[in-house]
Scaffold this motif. Structure first.
Motif, PDB file in Angstrom:
ATOM      1  N   ALA A 294      58.092  15.252 -19.297  1.00 44.02           N
ATOM      2  CA  ALA A 294      58.545  14.268 -20.239  1.00 44.02           C
ATOM      3  C   ALA A 294      59.841  13.889 -19.853  1.00 44.02           C
ATOM      4  N   SER A 295      60.656  14.809 -19.425  1.00 43.24           N
ATOM      5  CA  SER A 295      62.077  14.641 -19.294  1.00 43.24           C
ATOM      6  C   SER A 295      62.220  13.798 -17.844  1.00 43.24           C
TER       7      SER A 295
ATOM      8  N   GLN B 201      64.893   5.328 -18.006  1.00 46.81           N
ATOM      9  CA  GLN B 201      66.445   5.005 -18.276  1.00 46.81           C
ATOM     10  C   GLN B 201      66.993   4.499 -16.911  1.00 46.81           C
TER      11      GLN B 201
ATOM     12  N   VAL C 129      57.330   4.214 -25.567  1.00 49.22           N
ATOM     13  CA  VAL C 129      58.032   5.532 -24.821  1.00 49.22           C
ATOM     14  C   VAL C 129      57.344   6.865 -25.110  1.00 49.22           C
TER      15      VAL C 129
ATOM     16  N   SER D 166      52.728  13.546 -20.922  1.00 48.05           N
ATOM     17  CA  SER D 166      53.826  13.577 -19.888  1.00 48.05           C
ATOM     18  C   SER D 166      52.914  13.893 -18.619  1.00 48.05           C
TER      19      SER D 166
ATOM     20  N   THR E 246      55.704  10.354 -23.485  1.00 48.98           N
ATOM     21  CA  THR E 246      56.138  11.387 -23.206  1.00 48.98           C
ATOM     22  C   THR E 246      55.175  12.558 -23.837  1.00 48.98           C
TER      23      THR E 246
ATOM     24  N   GLU F 151      61.204  10.237 -18.901  1.00 50.00           N
ATOM     25  CA  GLU F 151      62.395   9.533 -19.713  1.00 50.00           C
ATOM     26  C   GLU F 151      63.619   9.150 -18.804  1.00 50.00           C
TER      27      GLU F 151
ATOM     28  N   GLU G 283      66.352   2.101 -24.495  1.00 51.91           N
ATOM     29  CA  GLU G 283      66.354   2.584 -25.943  1.00 51.91           C
ATOM     30  C   GLU G 283      65.326   1.864 -26.782  1.00 51.91           C
TER      31      GLU G 283
END
Length: 561
Positions: free
Chosen positions: A500-501, A508, A521, A528, A525, A504, A516
């Motif tokens: 998930a990280s 970005q 989104v 994921s 996640t 993200e 944002e």
């Protein structure tokens, strides 16, 4: 008979009607079965007019109704019905982006004629979207505001609720009594797809809706198409069950239910085609015959279609209003109580096949060769979520170079987003992943890398267009991506939080400050492991696919390395 005040009997005059934008006469047949005299029909398309005239035996004029002079219309008309063209309004045509201004011209002309003739009752049929359009345009300042005195009320009905073996939702607008129409709803369920197919397969043939029998030799337009090829079966199944955007539907079509809407156009590999399993044969499927479609559209087996080819007859059937429904509308427009309305088989006893019979038109055959720029766009099943979130394998044929690749889409139907899947993305994902995650993914990425590296990707478009035999087929590649996607997702499930990280961070990285505000989104996640598996696979195989492209000659319509 109706008794007058003086005690003498006076015969009730038969209601007189005209049918505008009449097509093949679906309105006319239903009204005539209901005891209405259809004085005249008006339609621009000649073959449809010929079909109407030969089946319904009344005046059928081939004319552009937009240019029809009011002074040329018959007088003393009690009922006006019709089905103005729906092309500009339908969501299935042009993706709902038709020319509404142009489409409204036909509705304006229809209402102009109603206003001129001043019938007691009138009704107009169209696609469901038209209901809201009419309601809006009848308001002050709308283009239909001058017709507000006609008592127009719009209703969206599902004709399956009125005994039609088809889930056909349509707008019916007019000044008729909707509650009276509802009182006609049958107490029993309509015929199913299986009833239609078995009825037409019987000897003698039994009309599934109208109840009468005919000799099998008298049945026209019941020639079966070639069975769907394995490739066509695969495409139809994918279009219905794992479509890249729309919700899934069953494959094959269930025989114990009514069917989806019969359309005017479809191909052997369209999502709209109704596909049935061939009894007694494993993995054998076919589309419906013209006669099966016509019965599902509420036509009796005696009704004949005078089209010059198979496509014309498909269009005639798909564009028609089901006469089994217009029969009920004919009763409503005469304000008959439900108890006074005969069942359709009772009203149809006099139906006969018209002469001369039409020429049998050969059905579509399996495609032998396709255009060199034949497109391929299918979701990878194991890497697809609902609401259009998917990884898909496709080919870009817009230029001289045909490019195969994996694409990723997420968001909503009104805001679709994507992420680039290329070498730069592969490097970024590698640098953001910890050692354990990379080790979990490595064997699966190596397997898919070797498969693509050894595959004849350069020849794949030629195989897909049936220009060359053998080689890797697009569905073979899709299946491999599906297999690896499922296995890699399971492996990464042990690293869901880290995945998930990474996702993200990639969003970005590629979208910057706009990240944002992106929709969807959170769904990525939450899933994921699946999403990261797709990102890793796509960014691994895309550079390999791009390195093995080929050209095609537009003038010669041929493919060259």
């Amino acid at each position: 008979m109706k008794r007058s005040r003086g005690g003498m009997d006076k015969r009730v005059r038969t209601a007189r009607a005209i049918d505008l934008y009449s097509g093949v006469g679906g309105w006319s047949l239903g009204l005539q079965l209901a005891g209405v005299e259809v004085v005249a029909s008006y339609e621009l398309w000649g073959p449809a007019n010929e079909t109407n005239f030969k089946n319904n035996s009344h005046q059928a004029q081939t004319v552009d109704i937009r240019r029809l002079a009011l002074k040329d219309l018959p007088t003393d008309i009690d009922i006006v019905v019709g089905s103005p063209p729906c092309t500009q309004f339908s969501f299935s045509n042009r993706g709902g982006g038709g020319d509404l201004v142009d489409g409204l011209k036909d509705i304006i002309q229809f209402l102009t004629i109603v206003d001129h003739l001043k019938p007691r009752m009138w009704a107009m049929e169209n696609v469901p979207r038209v209901a809201k359009i009419i309601e809006k345009e009848l308001e002050v300042g709308g283009v239909l505001a001058d017709f507000s005195h006609l008592g127009c009320v719009t209703h969206v009905v599902d004709m399956a609720e009125f005994g039609i073996p088809q889930r056909r939702r349509r707008c019916i607008a007019g000044n008729f009594d909707m509650e009276l129409l509802k009182s006609y709803k049958p107490t029993s369920a309509p015929c199913t797809l299986g009833d239609i197919v078995s009825g037409l397969a019987a000897t003698p043939v039994v009309d599934p809706i109208y109840g009468f029998e005919i000799d099998r030799s008298d049945l026209i337009d019941h020639v079966e198409e070639d069975l769907l090829s394995p490739e066509e079966v695969r495409i139809n199944r994918a279009n219905k069950m794992t479509h890249t955007v729309y919700n899934s539907m069953p494959f094959p079509d269930p025989m114990d239910r009514t069917v989806r809407t019969i359309t005017a156009t479809c191909t052997r590999v369209s999502r709209e085609s109704i596909v049935i399993a061939v009894p007694g044969r494993d993995d054998a499927y076919r589309r419906l015959t013209l006669r099966e479609r016509a019965c599902l559209q509420g036509f009796p087996v005696t009704f004949q279609f005078y089209g010059a080819n198979y496509g014309q007859k498909l269009r005639m059937i798909g564009n028609a209003i089901p006469p089994a429904f217009s029969y009920l509308m004919g009763q409503v427009l005469q304000r008959r109580n439900a108890k006074e309305v005969p069942l359709l088989p009772q009203a149809a006893t006099a139906l006969r096949r018209p002469e001369p019979i039409p020429v049998e038109t050969p059905p579509d055959r399996a495609g032998v060769r396709y255009p060199a720029n034949r497109t391929f766009k299918f979701a990878i099943p194991s890497l697809q979520l609902k609401s259009g979130v998917r990884f898909e394998l496709d080919n870009d044929c817009s230029g001289e170079i045909v490019k195969w690749g994996v694409a990723f889409y997420f968001g909503t139907s009104k805001a679709i987003h994507s992420l680039q899947l290329d070498e730069e993305t592969a490097r970024y994902l590698k640098t953001r992943s910890k050692k354990a995650l990379k080790q979990a993914a490595a064997p699966y990425l190596e397997e898919v890398r070797q498969f693509v590296a050894s595959a004849d990707i350069r020849n794949m478009q030629a195989v897909w267009t049936h220009r060359r035999p053998g080689g890797i087929r697009p569905f073979m590649l899709l299946d491999k991506l599906d297999e690896i996607g499922s296995a890699l997702s399971a492996s990464l499930s042990q690293h869901a939080d880290e995945a998930a990280s990474v996702i993200e961070a990639l969003i970005q990285h590629q979208h910057g400050a706009a990240a944002e505000a992106l929709s969807g989104v959170a769904k990525l996640t939450r899933n994921s492991a699946t999403i990261l598996a797709g990102l890793l696979i796509g960014s691994t195989v895309n550079p390999l696919l791009l390195a093995r492209v080929f050209c095609w000659d537009r003038q010669k319509d041929s493919i060259s390395n």
